[in-house]
Design an enzyme around this catalytic site. Structure first.
Site, short mmCIF file in Angstrom:
data_model
loop_
_atom_site.label_atom_id
_atom_site.label_comp_id
_atom_site.label_asym_id
_atom_site.label_seq_id
_atom_site.Cartn_x
_atom_site.Cartn_y
_atom_site.Cartn_z
N THR A 29 0.82 -1.07 -0.06
CA THR A 29 0.15 0.12 -0.02
C THR A 29 0.78 1.37 -0.07
O THR A 29 2.41 1.08 0.14
CB THR A 29 -0.80 -0.14 1.18
OG1 THR A 29 -1.80 -1.11 1.24
CG2 THR A 29 -1.90 1.18 1.33
N GLN A 58 -8.32 -7.10 -4.16
CA GLN A 58 -8.94 -6.52 -3.07
C GLN A 58 -10.08 -7.22 -2.41
O GLN A 58 -10.13 -7.33 -1.18
CB GLN A 58 -9.44 -4.99 -3.22
CG GLN A 58 -8.45 -3.93 -3.41
CD GLN A 58 -7.71 -3.83 -2.05
OE1 GLN A 58 -7.58 -4.30 -1.22
NE2 GLN A 58 -6.71 -2.55 -2.23
N SER A 61 -7.73 -1.71 6.74
CA SER A 61 -7.15 -1.18 7.83
C SER A 61 -6.28 0.48 7.68
O SER A 61 -5.70 1.02 8.45
CB SER A 61 -5.95 -1.91 8.48
OG SER A 61 -6.54 -3.08 8.95
#
Length: 611
Positions: free
Chosen positions: A430, A468, A496
């Site tokens: 990420t 995802q 998160s």
């Protein structure tokens, strides 16, 4: 040492913000302290167990960095090219949102293992003239044909993550472009097309493959299995691209030109949408059921930010389906009664309390948080009184081990409060950026395609598709009933990602922080906030601190840092300890009396630039 700390703990009834007894390289402007008094905590223990002691080694890839100060505007992103793109927009008078869009388009090119057009994003936008924060949800959605059994085999057993990660079945409807378009329509100033210029130019002329990208390519076994990915990431001899190799992406440049000309909606209809669907559905083993109708019906959402208090400061994060906002606020709320300031930035006790608060917060996260369109997440999960009561379970004499979820207050009319405790795989590929413009507008934005290189499916348009949907829980039920984060059509998987804004007592933006890192994002962000608020460290010094925490499993200490030396002492308190790499990519900015100061994580290749 433990006996001295325990005695001090027992004498303490409430927390306060105190002076950090461990010397810090630099400090942000001191904050007003709450008036609640508390006896000094654990002072005798600090000298012998400090993270601040020099470590004999540093984590792999560590590049020392220095805090950057600016008076007018500042940008911190995960890659120098992206930081330069953001800076260019700010220098032209653009807003923080303008700069964030330009940076994201570049990140999708130079850091394709972490984010891109084929993924999703969540962002907080502070608008100075409104004195208000907006939350934008560009999280991916499951196709309309998705069912709870999506990741089960014929016998009803959950599939292995490795068997589905690099397949069409893992691909969700991308949300990044819709979120960027929505944010620009509301908060942009520069022309939409101008924001694409840096990424288009870089894609056409090429960029030098960074050591981090080269290492990611070399370690990935799936890229060679997709023809377009192999052609892009491997050389003519099918060897991984080496650091420094020039990599151009004319297909990506053409896609960006279409989006620059026709707007964000061009991603969801027409040639680009056709390409996304064909790529996802073309996987030979586990094809997607994604349709053009799924893309055409996708909408980015503006949600109500989730805000709470810590040490008298207002802390705002993303609401569900992000678990980042709820869980960061829960950790802070459970630390609130304790004198974390006097524990010091490097003590056994700060590691112990951060970990114990983390395991309690994650217990509630795993059970209750999901897409609010499908599950009623109890608002009481961040209620101060509830968190204070939860915090009473933290003991200085022993670890909780595995914490049980609590029973947060919930409206009697709640429809579908989940009663389940199943964790989903959420991996750390990420990216994050934090930006403040010359007018005081601010953006903190986390962006992802989930696992490294997502589903490893490269479109003809030069960008990768996400995986995802593996952020959903593979098992739709457990012994307690339906899982809150199970797959359902049109649902957004729990994440998160935790972009966070902290406001001072005058209502001004004080801190911007966020990080990549899978579910460890929450621990990284909580650590940074505690370091800047309780220990008064500047952003760079806060980010540099070793990462520690617990996700309601083992207590995790960062390898090759001084925190690893705490393992035996924590084990003596009953912690199950693991010493592991924790390559956070935190980017943080703080207000100073003269402007702003920013830091970028030395564990990754990010930079800060301002004026």
């Amino acid at each position: 040492m433990a006996r001295a700390g325990t005695a001090a703990y027992r004498s303490c009834t409430r927390g306060r913000v105190g002076r950090n007894p461990t010397a810090a390289p630099r400090r942000i402007a001191p904050m007003r302290r709450p008036t609640v008094a508390c006896a000094s905590l654990f002072v005798a223990a600090l000298a012998s167990a400090s993270w601040a002691q020099p470590a004999p080694e540093r984590p792999t890839g560590w590049t020392p960095k220095t805090a950057v100060e600016a008076r007018r505007f500042i940008a911190a992103t995960a890659n120098p090219h992206a930081t330069d793109a953001a800076y260019a927009m700010l220098a032209r008078g653009g807003t923080a949102v303008d700069a964030a869009i330009a940076a994201q388009l570049v990140l999708g090119l130079v850091e394709p293992q972490s984010s891109g057009l084929g993924g999703g994003t969540v962002m907080l936008v502070h608008v100075a003239r409104e004195a208000r924060v907006h939350a934008y949800d560009g999280r991916e959605t499951a196709p309309a044909a998705a069912r709870p059994e999506r990741f089960l085999d014929a016998a009803g057993t959950p599939l292995a993550f490795a068997d589905v990660v690099a397949t069409g079945r893992a691909v969700g409807v991308p949300g990044t472009m819709a979120a960027l378009g929505l944010a620009h329509a509301r908060h942009g100033r520069l022309p939409w097309a101008a924001l694409f210029e840096p990424a288009i130019a870089l894609a056409e002329r090429g960029f030098a493959v960074s050591p981090r990208l080269a290492a990611a390519i070399a370690s990935d076994p799936h890229l060679a299995q997709d023809a377009r990915s192999a052609a892009y990431f491997l050389d003519a001899a099918r060897r991984p691209l080496a650091p420094g190799a020039l990599l151009a992406n004319p297909a990506y440049a053409a896609t960006l030109r279409t989006l620059a000309r026709d707007g964000a909606q061009a991603f969801y209809r027409g040639r680009i949408a056709d390409d996304v669907v064909a790529t996802a559905r073309g996987h030979p083993m586990l094809p997607s059921d994604l349709t053009l109708a799924d893309l055409a019906s996708y909408r980015a959402l503006e949600r109500t930010p989730l805000c709470g208090r810590y040490r008298g400061l207002r802390v705002c994060g993303m609401p569900p389906p992000s678990s980042g906002g709820t869980t960061v606020l829960a950790i802070l709320g459970m630390l609130e009664p304790y004198d974390v300031a006097s524990m010091g930035s490097g003590s056994l006790w700060s590691a112990h309390f951060l970990s114990e608060a983390g395991r309690l917060a994650f217990a509630d996260r795993n059970r209750y948080v999901g897409d609010p369109a499908f599950v009623d997440v109890p608002a009481g999960i961040v209620d101060p009184a509830y968190l204070r009561e939860r915090s009473r379970q933290i003991r200085a004499t022993a670890s909780l081990g595995r914490a049980a979820p609590g029973e947060p207050p919930a409206p009697a009319a709640a429809r579908k409060v989940a009663r389940s405790d199943v964790e989903a795989v959420e991996l750390p590929s990420t990216s994050h950026l934090s930006i403040v413009d010359a007018d005081g507008n601010a953006v903190t934005m986390t962006t992802t395609i989930e696992d490294a290189f997502g589903a490893r499916l490269m479109t003809a348009g030069g960008f990768l598709l996400n995986n995802q949907l593996t952020d959903f829980s593979f098992a739709p039920r457990d012994a307690l009933g339906l899982v809150a984060n199970r797959v359902e059509p049109g649902k957004r998987p729990r994440t998160s990602m935790a972009p966070t804004l902290v406001y001072d007592r005058a209502g001004r933006v004080l801190l911007l922080v966020g990080s990549p890192g899978g579910s460890s994002i929450i621990s990284y962000v909580a650590k940074a906030i505690v370091a800047m608020v309780d220990w008064h460290l500047d952003p760079q010094s806060a980010i540099d601190l070793p990462n520690v925490g617990s996700r309601n499993g083992p207590t995790e200490l960062e390898r090759n840092t001084a925190a690893a030396a705490l393992a035996a002492r924590l084990a003596a308190l009953g912690h199950e300890v693991v010493v592991i790499p924790q390559p956070s990519g935190t980017q943080a900015i703080a207000r100073t009396p003269r402007g702003w100061i920013g830091g970028a994580d030395p564990r990754r290749e990010g930079t800060v630039r301002g004026r």
